[in-house]
Write a protein that holds these residues in place. Structure first.
Motif, short mmCIF file in Angstrom:
data_model
loop_
_atom_site.label_atom_id
_atom_site.label_comp_id
_atom_site.label_asym_id
_atom_site.label_seq_id
_atom_site.Cartn_x
_atom_site.Cartn_y
_atom_site.Cartn_z
N MET A 226 24.16 -4.51 -9.16
CA MET A 226 23.34 -5.02 -10.26
C MET A 226 22.76 -3.88 -11.09
SD MET A 226 23.71 -8.17 -10.36
CE MET A 226 22.55 -8.39 -11.73
N ALA A 227 22.44 -2.76 -10.46
CA ALA A 227 21.98 -1.60 -11.24
C ALA A 227 23.08 -1.14 -12.17
CB ALA A 227 21.56 -0.48 -10.30
N GLY A 228 24.33 -1.12 -11.67
CA GLY A 228 25.45 -0.76 -12.51
C GLY A 228 25.67 -1.73 -13.64
N VAL A 229 25.49 -3.01 -13.37
CA VAL A 229 25.63 -4.04 -14.42
C VAL A 229 24.59 -3.82 -15.51
CG1 VAL A 229 25.37 -6.50 -14.91
CG2 VAL A 229 26.69 -5.76 -12.92
N PHE A 230 23.36 -3.54 -15.12
CA PHE A 230 22.29 -3.27 -16.09
C PHE A 230 22.69 -2.12 -17.01
CE2 PHE A 230 19.58 -6.25 -14.24
CZ PHE A 230 18.32 -6.23 -14.81
N VAL A 231 23.16 -1.03 -16.41
CA VAL A 231 23.49 0.17 -17.18
C VAL A 231 24.65 -0.10 -18.14
CG1 VAL A 231 24.33 2.54 -17.05
CG2 VAL A 231 22.63 1.73 -15.41
N ILE A 232 25.71 -0.72 -17.64
CA ILE A 232 26.90 -0.96 -18.45
C ILE A 232 26.61 -1.91 -19.60
CG2 ILE A 232 29.22 -1.97 -18.45
CD1 ILE A 232 29.48 -0.94 -15.55
N LEU A 233 25.95 -3.04 -19.31
CA LEU A 233 25.68 -4.02 -20.35
C LEU A 233 24.70 -3.49 -21.40
CD1 LEU A 233 25.46 -7.40 -18.39
CD2 LEU A 233 27.38 -6.47 -19.70
N ALA A 234 23.66 -2.82 -20.95
CA ALA A 234 22.66 -2.29 -21.88
C ALA A 234 23.27 -1.20 -22.77
CB ALA A 234 21.46 -1.74 -21.12
N THR A 235 24.09 -0.34 -22.18
CA THR A 235 24.73 0.72 -22.96
C THR A 235 25.70 0.14 -23.97
OG1 THR A 235 24.53 2.24 -21.08
CG2 THR A 235 26.09 2.83 -22.81
N ALA A 236 26.47 -0.85 -23.56
CA ALA A 236 27.42 -1.50 -24.47
C ALA A 236 26.69 -2.19 -25.62
CB ALA A 236 28.28 -2.50 -23.70
N LEU A 237 25.59 -2.87 -25.30
CA LEU A 237 24.81 -3.54 -26.33
C LEU A 237 24.23 -2.55 -27.32
CD1 LEU A 237 23.43 -6.08 -27.48
CD2 LEU A 237 21.58 -5.73 -25.82
N ALA A 238 23.67 -1.46 -26.82
CA ALA A 238 23.08 -0.44 -27.69
C ALA A 238 24.14 0.18 -28.59
CB ALA A 238 22.39 0.63 -26.86
N THR A 239 25.31 0.46 -28.03
CA THR A 239 26.40 1.06 -28.81
C THR A 239 26.86 0.11 -29.91
OG1 THR A 239 27.15 2.31 -26.88
CG2 THR A 239 28.71 2.03 -28.69
N ARG A 240 27.04 -1.14 -29.56
CA ARG A 240 27.49 -2.13 -30.55
C ARG A 240 26.47 -2.29 -31.65
NH1 ARG A 240 29.25 -8.42 -29.25
NH2 ARG A 240 29.72 -9.01 -31.41
N ARG A 241 25.20 -2.31 -31.29
CA ARG A 241 24.15 -2.48 -32.30
C ARG A 241 24.06 -1.25 -33.21
NH1 ARG A 241 21.79 -5.71 -35.75
NH2 ARG A 241 19.53 -5.44 -35.93
N LEU A 242 24.21 -0.07 -32.63
CA LEU A 242 24.13 1.14 -33.44
C LEU A 242 25.27 1.20 -34.45
CD1 LEU A 242 22.41 3.70 -33.76
CD2 LEU A 242 24.01 4.86 -32.22
N ARG A 243 26.42 0.63 -34.12
CA ARG A 243 27.54 0.62 -35.05
C ARG A 243 27.23 -0.19 -36.31
NH1 ARG A 243 31.37 -0.26 -30.29
NH2 ARG A 243 32.20 1.81 -29.82
N SER A 244 26.28 -1.12 -36.20
CA SER A 244 25.96 -1.96 -37.35
C SER A 244 24.92 -1.34 -38.27
CB SER A 244 25.44 -3.32 -36.86
OG SER A 244 24.16 -3.19 -36.24
#
Length: 234
Positions: A208-226
Motif C-alpha cells: 500500500m505504501a508503494g501504491v500511494f507513491v506510484i498513484l500520487a506521483t502519476a497524478l502529480a505528473t499528469r497534472r503538471l503536464r496541463s
C-alpha cells in the motif's frame, strides 16, 4: 539542477524552522520517560507512535512536501522550470526525492534517536526505517496535493487529523489507507515486537505504501503536464 535548487529553497526559508520544535520535544520527553521506572511498553506507543509517527512525521512531510513545488506554483516561478526541456515526470521525481530526503532526515533521525533512548538500537533502526517508508508515501501524497489543489495544507491536515489520527486509529477498515499504520507495521516487523501495536501485515503495509507513491506521483505528473507557461492551473 532541480534537486539542488529545491534543497536550497526549502532549507533557506523560515518555514524550515518549523521542523525543529517537535523533534526536540519528542527526544526530551522520551529521555524523561526512559529515566522513570515505568515499563517502556506503557509509554512508547503514546510517544513513539502517537507523537512520533502520528504527529512529527506527517507534519514534517506536509510542510516539506507541499513546499517543494507548491511555493513555486504560488509565486509563479514554476514557469522557469516549465520552459526548460525537461520531462514533467523528471521534475516531479526530483521534487519527490528532495522532499523524501529532507523529511527522512528531519523526522526519521529524531525518531531513530528516540527509539535508541527508549529501548535499544534495534528499535531505533526500526523506527528510522519505518519513518523513511512513511516519509516517501507522505511526500508523494502532499507533493501531489500541492499540484492539484490551491489548499494542500488544509487538505493534508484534514487527512492527518481526521483519517489517520481518528479513523485510522479506531476504525479497522480505514487502516489500510493510513501511512502511519504502514510505518508502525514496518517498525514492529523489523524489531520483532509489537511495541507500537500495529495491526496490518507487513505485506499490506509495503504494497500500500508503494501504491500511494506510484498513484500520487502519476497524478502529480499528469497534472503538471496541463500547466500553461503562465503557471495557470485552471
Amino acid at each position: 539542477m532541480i534537486i539542488r535548487i529545491t534543497l536550497r529553497a526549502l532549507l533557506g526559508r523560515r518555514r524550515a524552522l518549523l521542523l525543529l520544535p517537535i523533534p526536540v520535544l519528542l527526544i526530551g520527553l522520551t529521555a524523561f520517560a526512559g529515566s522513570t521506572n515505568v515499563p517502556v511498553e506503557r509509554w512508547a506507543p503514546m510517544l513513539l507512535n502517537g507523537m512520533g509517527l502520528g504527529v512529527l512525521l506527517p507534519l514534517t512531510a506536509l510542510i516539506v512536501g507541499s513546499s517543494a513545488l507548491g511555493l513555486e506554483i504560488e509565486d509563479g516561478t514554476i514557469t522557469h522550470i516549465l520552459t526548460k526541456p525537461l520531462p514533467r515526470w523528471e521534475i516531479i521525481l526530483s521534487k519527490l526525492v528532495v522532499a523524501w530526503l529532507v523529511t527522512t532526515v528531519a523526522a526519521g533521525v529524531p525518531l531513530g534517536a528516540a527509539g535508541v533512548i527508549a529501548d535499544s538500537t534495534q528499535l531505533g533502526w526500526g523506527l528510522f526505517a519505518g519513518a523513511a517508508v512513511g516519509a516517501l508515501a507522505y511526500s508523494a501524497l502532499f507533493l501531489a496535493l500541492s499540484v492539484v489543489s490551491r489548499r494542500p495544507v488544509i487538505i493534508g491536515m484534514s487527512y492527518i487529523l481526521i483519517w489517520e489520527n481518528l479513523l485510522g486509529t479506531y476504525v479497522e477498515g480505514t487502516k489500510v489507507l493510513s501511512v502511519r499504520q504502514f510505518s508502525s507495521t514496518i517498525t514492529d516487523t523489523l524489531t520483532g515486537s509489537l511495541i507500537l501495536k500495529s495491526s496490518l501485515s507487513v505485506t499490506t503495509a509495503v504494497v500500500m505504501a508503494g501504491v500511494f507513491v506510484i498513484l500520487a506521483t502519476a497524478l502529480a505528473t499528469r497534472r503538471l503536464r496541463s500547466f500553461s507557461l503562465a503557471g495557470d492551473t485552471n
